[in-house]
Design a protein around this motif. Sequence first.
Motif, PDB file in Angstrom:
ATOM      1  N   SER A 188      12.821  18.447  -3.573  1.00 50.82           N
ATOM      2  CA  SER A 188      11.707  19.588  -3.765  1.00 50.82           C
ATOM      3  C   SER A 188      10.539  18.651  -3.990  1.00 50.82           C
ATOM      4  O   SER A 188      10.601  17.603  -4.647  1.00 50.82           O
ATOM      5  CB  SER A 188      12.127  20.733  -4.669  1.00 50.82           C
ATOM      6  N   ALA A 189       9.454  19.312  -3.578  1.00 50.64           N
ATOM      7  CA  ALA A 189       8.094  18.441  -3.953  1.00 50.64           C
ATOM      8  C   ALA A 189       8.031  18.259  -5.355  1.00 50.64           C
ATOM      9  O   ALA A 189       8.195  19.123  -6.264  1.00 50.64           O
ATOM     10  CB  ALA A 189       6.919  19.253  -3.349  1.00 50.64           C
ATOM     11  N   GLY A 190       7.691  16.740  -5.738  1.00 53.41           N
ATOM     12  CA  GLY A 190       7.702  16.191  -7.083  1.00 53.41           C
ATOM     13  C   GLY A 190       8.826  15.911  -7.602  1.00 53.41           C
ATOM     14  O   GLY A 190       8.629  15.382  -8.767  1.00 53.41           O
ATOM     15  N   ASP A 191       9.947  15.977  -6.993  1.00 54.82           N
ATOM     16  CA  ASP A 191      11.132  15.322  -7.486  1.00 54.82           C
ATOM     17  C   ASP A 191      10.888  13.862  -7.216  1.00 54.82           C
ATOM     18  O   ASP A 191      10.060  13.248  -6.611  1.00 54.82           O
ATOM     19  CB  ASP A 191      12.652  15.509  -6.607  1.00 54.82           C
ATOM     20  N   GLU A 192      11.487  13.044  -8.087  1.00 53.91           N
ATOM     21  CA  GLU A 192      11.373  11.589  -8.245  1.00 53.91           C
ATOM     22  C   GLU A 192      12.896  10.968  -7.643  1.00 53.91           C
ATOM     23  O   GLU A 192      13.920  11.446  -7.931  1.00 53.91           O
ATOM     24  CB  GLU A 192      11.460  10.934  -9.565  1.00 53.91           C
ATOM     25  N   VAL A 193      12.733  10.106  -7.054  1.00 55.27           N
ATOM     26  CA  VAL A 193      13.890   9.113  -6.529  1.00 55.27           C
ATOM     27  C   VAL A 193      13.660   7.528  -6.946  1.00 55.27           C
ATOM     28  O   VAL A 193      12.565   7.128  -6.895  1.00 55.27           O
ATOM     29  CB  VAL A 193      14.133   9.294  -5.078  1.00 55.27           C
ATOM     30  N   GLY A 250       8.740  15.505   0.089  1.00 57.45           N
ATOM     31  CA  GLY A 250       7.938  15.350  -1.081  1.00 57.45           C
ATOM     32  C   GLY A 250       8.432  14.921  -2.310  1.00 57.45           C
ATOM     33  O   GLY A 250       7.970  15.089  -3.270  1.00 57.45           O
ATOM     34  N   ALA A 251       9.121  13.842  -2.155  1.00 56.29           N
ATOM     35  CA  ALA A 251       9.647  13.054  -3.407  1.00 56.29           C
ATOM     36  C   ALA A 251       8.671  11.956  -3.725  1.00 56.29           C
ATOM     37  O   ALA A 251       7.696  11.637  -2.877  1.00 56.29           O
ATOM     38  CB  ALA A 251      11.283  12.317  -3.134  1.00 56.29           C
ATOM     39  N   VAL A 252       8.784  11.683  -5.026  1.00 55.63           N
ATOM     40  CA  VAL A 252       7.718  10.576  -5.543  1.00 55.63           C
ATOM     41  C   VAL A 252       8.744   9.316  -5.722  1.00 55.63           C
ATOM     42  O   VAL A 252       9.805   9.493  -6.569  1.00 55.63           O
ATOM     43  CB  VAL A 252       7.258  11.065  -7.005  1.00 55.63           C
ATOM     44  N   PRO A 253       8.560   8.362  -5.168  1.00 51.99           N
ATOM     45  CA  PRO A 253       9.430   7.019  -5.306  1.00 51.99           C
ATOM     46  C   PRO A 253       8.872   6.379  -6.699  1.00 51.99           C
ATOM     47  O   PRO A 253       7.773   6.184  -7.111  1.00 51.99           O
ATOM     48  CB  PRO A 253       9.149   6.301  -4.239  1.00 51.99           C
TER      49      PRO A 253
END
Length: 363
Positions: free
Chosen positions: A110-115, A133-136
Amino acid sequence: MRRPELVKKEVSGIAEYVPGKSIEEIASKYGLDPASIIKLGSNENVLGPSPKAIEAVIAHASGINIYPSADASELVEAISVYTGFPVENICAAGPGMDGLLDNLMRLLISAGDEVILPIPTFSYYEIAARANGAVPVYVSSGQDFAFDIEGIMNAESERTKIIFLCSPNNPTGRLVSEADLRRILEHTGGLVFVDEAYVEFSDCNLAHLINEYDNIIVGRTFSKAFGLAGMRLGYGLMPAWIRSEYMKIATPFNISVPAIVAGIAALSDTLYLQESIRCAREGRDFLIKQIPFRVYDSQANFVLVDVAPLRSRDVSEVLLKKGIIVRDCRSFRDAGETLIRVTVGTPEQNEKVVVAFKEVSVA
């Protein structure tokens, strides 16, 4: 007329995927005979596919007017025999492992999740995650490109959804150890995706951990050891609870009839698989010993060459003019300016590669 405002904002900052160069492209650019070019830039199986796979495709060609099974169940059964895992732990996927990644990102992110991305590594993880929508969160490798396990665990936050681990890693050829993977699995509140695209060439197989942990997914492909890169066929091994959720959003009929029958046939040809593995391992050892630059140890069907003090761009250009396609690693995040990835070829091709590198080293 361009309408960029219609494209979702997550996509605007994504760098386009950089594929390996094709024989046709190099032949045209340098005026070379395509038959004289050796393609060692995309980690394909230089022996080609199993003859049984080719026969299966031909035999089923007349049936391509009919949809394949929605979930490729007959291929999943064959994968089950090959891996030893029950069908409840297996998802067949297309196109290639990339299709598995796309579906998993659609399922999990989901938007804002981090990977978390240990770099340098395969760039499509970032593309697929950011598109959803992920944030690396990047974690640079340690000495000799070893995985920085402490750095990976320290990079976690409450928003961490997935940790990507490619083992053997592309482009470094390095493994994550079972002990280190267990540490990460027990530390994280998210999922760990382990990419084992090159596992057949390796001394380490980590898929058995899906029997012990409920937060691991292992990706595999038919593109490397099985020589079916053109079929775009992959699969995932995962706990049954994840597979159940995955099947809700998996694209139906996403594996073609030719790919299904080719995959089943390739899995059945154990002698051909063993020959492909032998060729890659022996060629890998030869390249590591003979290339006159620093060559990192590898557990895949490629080696990573550091041409310092020369630059990878310049050395790659010289090799391309000689009709040898390799991979300039500048497009890999955090790989620097001096690394070249070379696919293991046939013995004759490997000899040509070594000669070419020797000529570069004394020029």
